[in-house]
Design an enzyme around this catalytic site. Structure first.
Site, mmCIF file in Angstrom:
data_model
loop_
_atom_site.group_PDB
_atom_site.id
_atom_site.type_symbol
_atom_site.label_atom_id
_atom_site.label_comp_id
_atom_site.label_asym_id
_atom_site.label_seq_id
_atom_site.Cartn_x
_atom_site.Cartn_y
_atom_site.Cartn_z
ATOM 1 C CG HIS A 192 -9.219 5.416 3.642
ATOM 2 N ND1 HIS A 192 -8.120 5.590 4.466
ATOM 3 C CD2 HIS A 192 -8.739 5.312 2.378
ATOM 4 C CE1 HIS A 192 -7.020 5.602 3.727
ATOM 5 N NE2 HIS A 192 -7.358 5.437 2.465
ATOM 6 C CE LYS B 183 -7.505 8.355 -5.073
ATOM 7 N NZ LYS B 183 -7.149 9.724 -4.637
ATOM 8 N NE ARG C 22 -5.122 15.184 -3.277
ATOM 9 C CZ ARG C 22 -5.147 14.024 -2.632
ATOM 10 N NH1 ARG C 22 -4.742 13.960 -1.369
ATOM 11 N NH2 ARG C 22 -5.603 12.927 -3.229
ATOM 12 C CB CYS D 196 -5.863 2.324 2.719
ATOM 13 S SG CYS D 196 -6.166 2.735 0.967
ATOM 14 C CD GLU E 79 -9.190 6.046 7.854
ATOM 15 O OE1 GLU E 79 -8.321 6.455 7.068
ATOM 16 O OE2 GLU E 79 -9.741 4.927 7.743
ATOM 17 C CB SER F 22 -9.581 7.201 -1.290
ATOM 18 O OG SER F 22 -8.814 8.170 -1.976
#
Length: 313
Positions: free
Chosen positions: A235, A163, A249, A142, A237, A192
């Site tokens: 991502h 985003k 968040r 990323c 992972e 992300s």
């Protein structure tokens, strides 16, 4: 792992042309195996969560992998106990005189920060320069992929207006490339990020093999010809709830985030998210360990040399 077959078996040429690791009986009789040495440079704030995610993927291989955790500097962490960092993480000064089979550089929540404004930018440049002479293959994840492209190709930072968040379909472009071994023609992976990885731009300004792209997310997977640098812009992972945690968040910070795409059933954040990318993540890391690290690295790491690697056309 390789299959062992008689030296002159006709199938050997066919399989090798498909980038399947075939080992002749004569080579197998002299093969030496040792644990792979992999360094994980963890740039994410929640280091315990992130290290667990990466270790989970690295464990899904018959190869023995010795992991060492690396911190970028000695600044206090807001999200990880200092005792944990002091106990389990090493400073770069303690590893810089050694060689490693692999290096993983994680993402970081720095999508809207200019490179020169990143507190540890000089440290990161030093580590990436060091890796060229001390690491067989480096995996950039990323934000680290964007940083790596800047340092290796001097590409400018390109940022999306909104985003990118969600789970997207990707198509493969070089089906016989070792990193894509066993991939479905289309697969899902989470993103992300604010970073923009446009396929045409990368093709025009680099010599990378562009291996997988998304119509929405752009380039997902690319690698140098010699497989010593592998760039993953998403991502793989991430756990099932990582995107959810980021969404909650951002809501709490009043950022009015969009609901992650193709993540919650019926696009309803009240529904339990489904990790539709787990098998892809395990396969990607297994392929990297096997084809970019294990098959490329010298048995004696003390004899590591950049001259040992050639760029496959």
């Amino acid at each position: 792992m390789p299959i062992r077959i008689p030296d002159q078996l006709p199938a050997s040429d066919v399989l090798r042309n498909e980038n399947i690791f075939v080992m002749s009986e004569s080579r197998a009789s002299t093969q030496e195996i040792r644990p792979l040495k992999v360094l994980l440079l963890n740039l994410m704030p929640k280091k315990i969560e992130t290290e667990t995610q990466f270790l989970r993927l690295l464990s899904n291989s018959p190869l023995q992998v010795d992991i060492e955790l690396l911190r970028i500097d000695d600044r206090p962490s807001k999200n990880t106990p200092e005792e944990h960092l002091n106990t389990f993480y090493r400073q770069f000064e303690l590893v810089k005189n050694r060689n490693f089979d692999g290096l993983i550089i994680t993402g970081a929540p720095l999508g809207l920060v200019q490179f020169e404004d990143v507190a540890y930018w000089q440290h990161l440049q030093n580590i990436m320069a060091w890796a060229k002479a001390h690491v067989t293959s480096t995996l950039y994840i990323c934000w680290a992929a964007q940083a790596g492209l800047k340092l290796l190709y001097n590409l400018p930072k390109r940022t999306r207006e909104e985003k990118l968040s969600g789970v997207y379909y990707h198509d493969i472009h070089k089906p016989f490339h070792p990193l894509l071994r066993g991939f479905d023609d289309r697969f899902l992976a989470p993103h992300s990020r604010y970073a923009d990885f446009d396929a045409e731009f990368l093709a025009e300004h680099t010599d990378l093999d562009i291996l997988a792209t998304s119509d929405v997310a752009g380039v997902y997977l690319a690698a140098t010809k010699d497989k010593r640098n592998v760039f993953v812009t998403g991502h793989p992972e991430y756990d099932a709830y990582t995107l959810h945690g980021e969404y909650v968040r951002d809501l709490g910070e009043g950022l009015n985030p969009a609901i992650p795409v193709n993540y919650y059933p019926n696009d309803n954040p009240d529904n339990k998210p489904c990790a539709s990318w787990r098998s892809h993540g395990h396969l990607l890391f297994a392929n990297w360990l096997n084809y970019c690290v294990y098959q490329q690295t010298p048995y004696d790491l003390e004899k590591f040399s950049e001259a040992n690697f050639t760029k496959d056309e």
